[in-house]
Design a protein around this motif. Structure first.
Motif, mmCIF file in Angstrom:
data_model
loop_
_atom_site.group_PDB
_atom_site.id
_atom_site.type_symbol
_atom_site.label_atom_id
_atom_site.label_comp_id
_atom_site.label_asym_id
_atom_site.label_seq_id
_atom_site.Cartn_x
_atom_site.Cartn_y
_atom_site.Cartn_z
ATOM 1 N N THR A 170 0.857 -1.197 0.000
ATOM 2 C CA THR A 170 0.000 0.000 0.000
ATOM 3 C C THR A 170 0.887 1.239 0.000
ATOM 4 N N ILE A 207 0.854 5.425 0.888
ATOM 5 C CA ILE A 207 0.182 6.605 1.438
ATOM 6 C C ILE A 207 0.954 7.828 0.966
ATOM 7 N N THR A 213 0.082 11.056 -7.407
ATOM 8 C CA THR A 213 -1.262 10.463 -7.396
ATOM 9 C C THR A 213 -1.782 10.291 -8.807
ATOM 10 N N PHE A 234 -8.092 7.901 -5.971
ATOM 11 C CA PHE A 234 -6.929 7.078 -5.654
ATOM 12 C C PHE A 234 -7.164 5.668 -6.138
ATOM 13 N N SER A 282 -5.437 0.516 -3.091
ATOM 14 C CA SER A 282 -4.215 0.411 -2.286
ATOM 15 C C SER A 282 -3.389 1.690 -2.293
ATOM 16 N N HIS A 283 -3.952 2.776 -2.835
ATOM 17 C CA HIS A 283 -3.297 4.080 -2.739
ATOM 18 C C HIS A 283 -4.145 4.967 -1.848
ATOM 19 N N PHE A 284 -3.479 5.763 -1.023
ATOM 20 C CA PHE A 284 -4.201 6.647 -0.112
ATOM 21 C C PHE A 284 -3.491 7.981 -0.053
ATOM 22 N N LYS A 312 -4.255 16.472 -0.318
ATOM 23 C CA LYS A 312 -5.686 16.326 -0.577
ATOM 24 C C LYS A 312 -6.425 17.654 -0.412
ATOM 25 N N GLU A 347 -5.730 12.887 9.341
ATOM 26 C CA GLU A 347 -5.877 12.236 8.032
ATOM 27 C C GLU A 347 -4.786 11.193 7.812
ATOM 28 N N ALA A 361 -5.553 7.374 6.937
ATOM 29 C CA ALA A 361 -4.979 6.711 5.763
ATOM 30 C C ALA A 361 -4.296 5.420 6.165
ATOM 31 N N ALA A 391 -6.852 2.801 6.751
ATOM 32 C CA ALA A 391 -7.433 2.307 5.501
ATOM 33 C C ALA A 391 -6.452 1.383 4.781
ATOM 34 N N ALA A 392 -5.171 1.706 4.900
ATOM 35 C CA ALA A 392 -4.167 0.905 4.200
ATOM 36 C C ALA A 392 -3.941 -0.434 4.896
#
Lengths: 81, 976, 167
Positions: free
Chosen positions: B272, B274, B408, B429, B432-434, B440, B451, B455, B458-459
């Motif tokens: 992943t 970030i 990104t 995204f 697997s990209h955050f 952002k 954030e 992230a 989430a990853a």
């Protein structure tokens, strides 16, 4: 890009050799039919999108297998040994 | 007249470590923790360059990777680096930096005369101006323009640095170590996952390093300390993520602190990613905004808080958003007199109150109409209602912030425009990209930290168990407020209002591009060269694109952006090459006899990856002389040649014979044990793939040889047939190319030579007839002798395992020494076979069919073989196809040349001709030049005179078509 | 007797910081294919899948592909099997020491983390564009089986990658 070898697992694409379209049945060896061989060898779709193709893991187990790869995104959709 | 000074303030420099360096020949000092830029500013240097086209005086604009102006050539000799970005270059002892693009000096640059010619140098001027008076006039102007162009120069010296490369893997890659990145990395690291934190700067912390806040500094140090303790975390400072590729491959350039390599390129596979890459401040566009002393507002804050470098007395700040007030307040708190030119008409109460408290004057509804001073600014003229002139040392400009969305969008997801912050943010995204933080569009620091944590969760689902980080005890985030001002220049002065500083592109140029019809952002970029410099438009793209959108009456979201491509920042070519340079560029493939050749006077030639013995010095010192002697030795006596490079394949199994029968055009099913046969194989399309000699060792075992060049191809082809199609055949194929070495013993005395070497073995003509194969043991080692001839003489190939090949070769040489046996090389080997008329690599060019090569009769009529059907397609049977002929030279003293184009005697020497020469040699038997060639109609024209044209050397040589078998047509020598 | 000469006869061992690289010669390598039932009888057990390695009775068995097994050590009699001697076809390089994984990571796009590639595992991959087999037989012990004709190039690539650990 990573390619999933059915025997060795996912590896870097540099370990493989691409073998072209795999969506057609190879005519039996002794058909003698020119048109059949012509269509097999020279006529194919070349799709933008999912494509069934041959790959060989030349730097690994040296096995050939088939992969379903999206030619526009390089996403591997599935495969067969 | 210096605008800056070093002040006595705690910051990120270490005043105990003085560092000396050289700038334009003069020794200067800075401190550990300085960048080259901050040290130069501290030493009062503000005129640091001359612009690309107009040679206008320039200084530092920024404090980071976005810097367009302050580029220097650093290093000397083999370590010279042009266009070094001074704002990111860590100050190191011994650096020698030179300004670029100015002669004789920065202060007095002759090329500044270009400014007077500026009306001629608008965008696209070279397309429009240098067009006459003649058609090819551009060829005359181009070298002159080329010499005047560019910033730094690349020296022809060899780069002496070592560059390394490595492959790595991790669970989470965090790009950027500002508040969002640090939070993400710490959260992920707490699960024990493999985390990589990549930071372009030589310190972790991102925007925190410029904050001047003790509390933030404490928080920063705490996160770093925690990360340093974790064994599964790799902390990579001085590491730029240059690009993101398929399947989460990220290419990073890492400059190690102390290492044998200057730079390490890392190919990292991250499960992943970030992206916490932050945002870059935009300049404002107004007349003479490029003068030394005009800088980004945030850069002024960085120089103050990170490097303790402050403007001497007075600063003016011009802005359209709230963020610039952080700079204004920090400067004021350090005794700098600050005035603000505020584009907006209203401002929030807390900012007004603080400004008043600090004695900062604010002029609302006001911008900058002009900057006074050429080599160093000294005053600004305000625009709007208060047309005042204010003397100042520096002008800090802020046009707002642009998220650094480049990485990104490497995957193809285009950024989208966010009206609220007047900026482009990631359009989405990939899986697997955050993203987290300013990238952002989240400009608040506390929000960025949260954030980062989100992230990470989430990853890595495991992060959900990790409790939230302790936030730094700072003021609540202010809301980001901005009024977009894309072009603040007055119409009359647009030709001095710079949009792209590095490539000297002004508002006038953008208007010009629009007028001339270059409307899309892609055309705007390429026509004006905006964004095409080494900074890739980091401070110019958005302003330009907004101006074009405005000219076209489009919304920003409709105008789009150009495509972001790797690399994110300039990479030196050496870093891409890594260790694969010079001798390491390609692998060398060596025969088991290689060392023997080296020690015995061989000169080598590359054949693909192989190093092959080309000729030996016993025969002569040049290839032309040596090969003739070697040929004579073989034709008259006996020679020995290394044929270990041949492809060798073991084909075994109950169905081995059937398999070979299908693959070769000629029959192999009934090949007797102990016999070899020359075979040709075709591809499915009827074209020749390869030829070779295959021997039957026993009922179910064959020993196949292929050409050197095609060994790998053929192996993969056989595996393909067996694994993908003929799975019912019980056959196993194994490469033996490396397992076995081989030597050819050739010549009328070759049998005697082998009899001397193997006195116990019966090698008479009866025991081993032509094409016979025999296995025996010699001193415990398995030896295989095949009576094959490539040369056309009585000859044998002797094979054994590679570890013993050298010993066996030496044994044969010693045993047969009384005969005068000597080694011969590739040149002679090739020439001998041409005389005999054997086709080889040069003739098998994958366009030729069996019939083209005169081998049509080889193919079995009643058996099936690969390529049988398509071999007979119309095009392959066309009567005028070129086919194999022999050629002999008819002119004394003239040469035949490979690749010569053939014409009939009566043809005009023009166009494609009727064929070409594939292989040439001097025939020692016939005493003339001979060749193999492909000619329309082939042997139908036997006896006819032709011309061999070689336009590269202006030669037209008379020759005649003859049989390709120049010697021993009956094969008597072979069967001796 | 004919002299056996290895492809790395002129190579000088590398002894660096927590890293040593040397040739490990004189091994017997035989490939077995077909009639796996008989091979299993003769050996007791054989690796079931590609990538599996078994060690017993002084022999190491590696399954290199669905239809082939490499045997390192004394060859075994198994008549119905196709046995192909390959002792000359490969050159064996031994790497030992804490820094071996750092060097391997420079050469191959394989995850050499000690948790991912540990003792009794092997991988077939490429080193400097040539096919190679890497066998891990200890925390910091590896054998590289390089193709004989590429052995010197592989040796040079490996020792160059190891440069940062020169003593």
């Amino acid at each position: 890009m990573r390619v999933p070898c059915p025997h060795c697992g996912e590896r870097d694409v540099a370990e493989f050799r691409y073998g072209g379209d795999a969506s057609k049945m190879r005519p039996t060896h002794d058909t003698g039919d020119l048109k059949q061989w012509h269509d097999y060898k020279f006529v194919f779709d070349n799709p933008k999108g999912p494509h069934l193709e041959y790959w060989q893991h030349v730097y690994g187990c040296r096995q050939w297998f088939k992969l379903n790869r999206n030619t526009a995104t390089n996403e591997i959709i599935g495969g067969e040994k | 007249m210096t605008a800056f000074k070093r002040i006595d303030k705690q910051s990120h420099i270490d005043r105990t470590k003085l560092i000396s360096f050289q700038f334009d020949g003069k020794m200067t000092n800075g401190f550990a923790g300085d960048t080259l830029a901050s040290a130069l500013l501290a030493n009062g240097k503000t005129l640091l360059g001359r612009s690309f086209k107009y040679h206008r005086p320039r200084g530092i604009i920024g404090a980071g990777i976005e810097e367009p102006n302050a580029l220097f050539t650093t290093g000397i000799g083999g370590r010279t680096e042009p266009n070094t970005i001074s704002t990111t270059a860590e100050l190191k002892s011994g650096i020698t930096a030179k300004s670029q693009n100015a002669w004789p000096s920065l202060n007095f640059d002759l090329m500044a005369v270009n400014q007077l010619l500026s009306p001629l140098f608008g965008a696209g001027f070279y397309y429009k101006t240098f067009m006459g008076p003649f058609k090819k006039s551009w060829m005359m102007y181009e070298p002159i323009i080329r010499k005047a162009a560019g910033l730094g120069a690349a020296l022809p010296d060899l780069d002496t640095a070592r560059y390394d490369m490595r492959y790595m893997f991790c669970d989470v890659l965090v790009i950027g170590s500002g508040p969002a990145g640090l939070a993400a990395a710490v959260t992920a690291a707490r699960t024990g996952a493999r985390v990589v934190l990549a930071e372009q700067d030589f310190e972790f912390g991102g925007s925190i390093l410029s904050s001047g806040s003790e509390e933030l500094e404490r928080w920063r140090k705490t996160q770093i300390a925690e990360l340093e303790k974790s064994s599964e975390v790799r902390l990579l400072k001085r590491t730029t993520a240059q690009g993101i590729y398929d399947d989460n491959l990220v290419v990073l350039n890492h400059t190690p602190e102390s290492h044998s390599a200057l730079m390490i390129t890392e190919q990292l596979r991250a499960r992943t990613i970030i992206m916490a890459t932050g945002a870059i401040e935009r300049p404002l566009v107004f007349a003479n905004n490029d003068r030394p002393g005009v800088m980004l507002a945030s850069a002024l804050r960085t120089y103050l808080n990170r490097f303790s470098v402050a403007p001497k007395k007075r600063a003016v700040i011009v802005t359209n958003n709230d963020s610039a007030y952080a700079t204004a307040f920090d400067l004021a708190e350090h005794d700098v007199a600050v005035t603000v030119a505020e584009h907006r008409s209203a401002l929030s109460g807390d900012l007004l109150a603080k400004a008043a408290q600090l004695g900062i004057a604010i002029f609302p509804s006001c911008g900058i109409s002009d900057v006074v001073g050429e080599k160093q600014m000294r005053a600004v003229r305000l625009s709007g209602r208060h047309a005042v002139t204010i003397e100042c040392d520096v002008l800090g400009m802020s046009g707002g912030w642009s998220p650094a969305v480049h990485l990104t969008s490497h995957g193809g997801i285009k950024p989208k425009f966010d009206e609220k912050i007047a900026a482009f943010i990631p359009g989405g995204f990939a899986k697997s990209h955050f993203g987290a933080g300013a990238v952002k569009g989240t400009f608040g620091l506390l929000a960025a930290i949260r954030e980062g944590e989100v992230a990470a969760r989430a990853a890595l689902p495991e992060c959900k168990k990790i409790k939230e980080l302790d936030l730094p005890a700072i003021r609540e985030d202010r809301k980001y407020s901005i009024q977009p001002i894309w072009n603040a220049a007055e119409k009359a002065n647009e030709k001095y209002a710079f949009v792209d500083f590095q490539n000297d592109v002004t508002v006038k140029d953008i208007r010009g591009a629009h007028q001339e019809g270059y409307l899309s952002v892609e055309h705007l970029k390429r026509y004006t060269t905006l964004g095409m410099g080494t900074d890739q438009g980091k401070t110019s793209n958005i302003n330009a694109l907004a101006m074009m959108a405005d000219l076209r009456g489009l919304a920003m979201s409709q105008a789009g952006t150009t495509t972001f491509r790797p690399p994110y920042s300039p990479i030196t070519v050496g870093a891409i090459a890594g260790r694969t340079v010079a001798a390491h560029f390609r692998p060398k493939r060596l025969s088991p006899l290689h060392d023997w050749h080296v020690n015995n006077g061989a000169t080598f030639i590359e054949a693909g990856l192989w190093m092959r013995a080309w000729y030996y010095n016993w025969a002569g010192n040049t290839p032309e002389a040596a090969y003739i002697k070697e040929m004579e030795l073989v034709r008259q006596n006996v020679g020995i040649a290394d044929v270990s490079t041949l492809g060798k394949i073991d084909v075994q199994g109950p169905d081995a014979a059937e398999f070979l029968n299908r693959v070769y055009v000629n029959g192999f099913a009934k090949l007797p044990v102990g016999r070899a046969r020359y075979g040709v194989m075709l591809n499915d399309d009827g074209v020749v793939l390869d030829d070779g000699t295959t021997s039957r060792i026993n009922d179910t075992q064959f020993y196949m040889t292929t050409t050197t060049a095609q060994a790998g191809e053929v192996m993969s082809w056989l595996e393909y047939l067996l694994q993908m199609h003929w799975t019912d055949l019980d056959v196993h194929v194994t490469s033996l190319t490396d397992q076995w070495g081989g030597m050819a013993v050739s010549g009328p005395n070759s049998r005697r030579a082998l009899q001397l070497a193997f006195p116990e073995i019966d090698i008479t003509n009866e025991a081993l007839p032509y094409l016979g194969v025999m296995d025996f043991k010699f001193e415990g080692v398995g030896v295989r002798v095949l009576r094959l001839s490539f040369s056309g003489e009585l000859a044998y190939e002797v094979h054994c395992s590679a570890d013993y090949t050298t010993a066996l070769w030496e044994h044969i040489l010693n045993a047969a020494a009384p005969l005068g046996i000597k080694p011969y090389g590739l040149e002679a080997l090739a020439s001998l076979r041409i005389e005999k008329g054997h086709v080889a690599g040069a003739d098998l060019d994958h366009r030729n069919t069996l019939d083209d090569l005169g081998l049509g009769k080889m193919a079995g009529k009643d058996k099936a073989y690969i390529g049988k059907e398509l071999r007979f397609r119309e095009d392959c049977q066309a009567p005028e196809r070129w086919s194999l002929v022999g050629i002999e030279c008819m002119e004394d003293g003239a040469k035949l040349r490979g690749g010569a184009i053939l014409f009939a005697a009566t043809d005009e020497i023009k166009g494609h001709g009727r064929g070409y020469i594939t292989s040439v040699t001097w025939s020692t038997e016939l005493n003339k030049y001979i060749a193999l060639a492909l000619y329309n109609g082939g042997m139908k024209h036997e006896g006819k005179e032709i011309i061999c044209a070689f336009p590269l050397k202006n030669e037209n040589v008379k020759a005649r078509i003859v049989s390709p078998h120049f010697i021993d047509k009956q094969g008597e020598r072979l069967h001796a | 007797m004919l002299k056996r000469i290895s492809a790395l006869a002129s190579a000088v061992s590398f002894n660096g910081n927590d890293l040593s690289i040397s040739e490990s010669p004189d091994f017997a390598l035989t490939q077995y294919a077909g009639a796996e039932k008989e091979l299993k009888k003769a050996l007791g057990k054989i690796p079931a899948r590609v990538g599996v390695i078994l060690e017993h009775d002084g022999r190491i068995q590696l399954r290199t592909n669905p239809a082939q097994i490499w045997l390192i050590g004394e060859p075994i009699e198994a008549e119905a099997c196709i046995s192909t001697p390959l002792s000359s076809s490969r050159t064996r390089i031994a790497l030992q020491g804490k820094n071996t994984r750092v060097v391997l990571a420079k050469l191959c796009a394989i995850d050499f983390h000690p948790k991912q590639f540990k003792a009794d595992m092997f991988v077939q991959t490429a080193i400097h564009h040539t096919p190679a087999l890497i066998h891990c037989f200890g925390a910091d012990d590896f054998h590289i089986y390089a193709m004989r004709t590429f052995a010197l190039s592989v040796w040079e690539a490996v020792t160059d990658a190891a440069l940062e650990f020169s003593a």
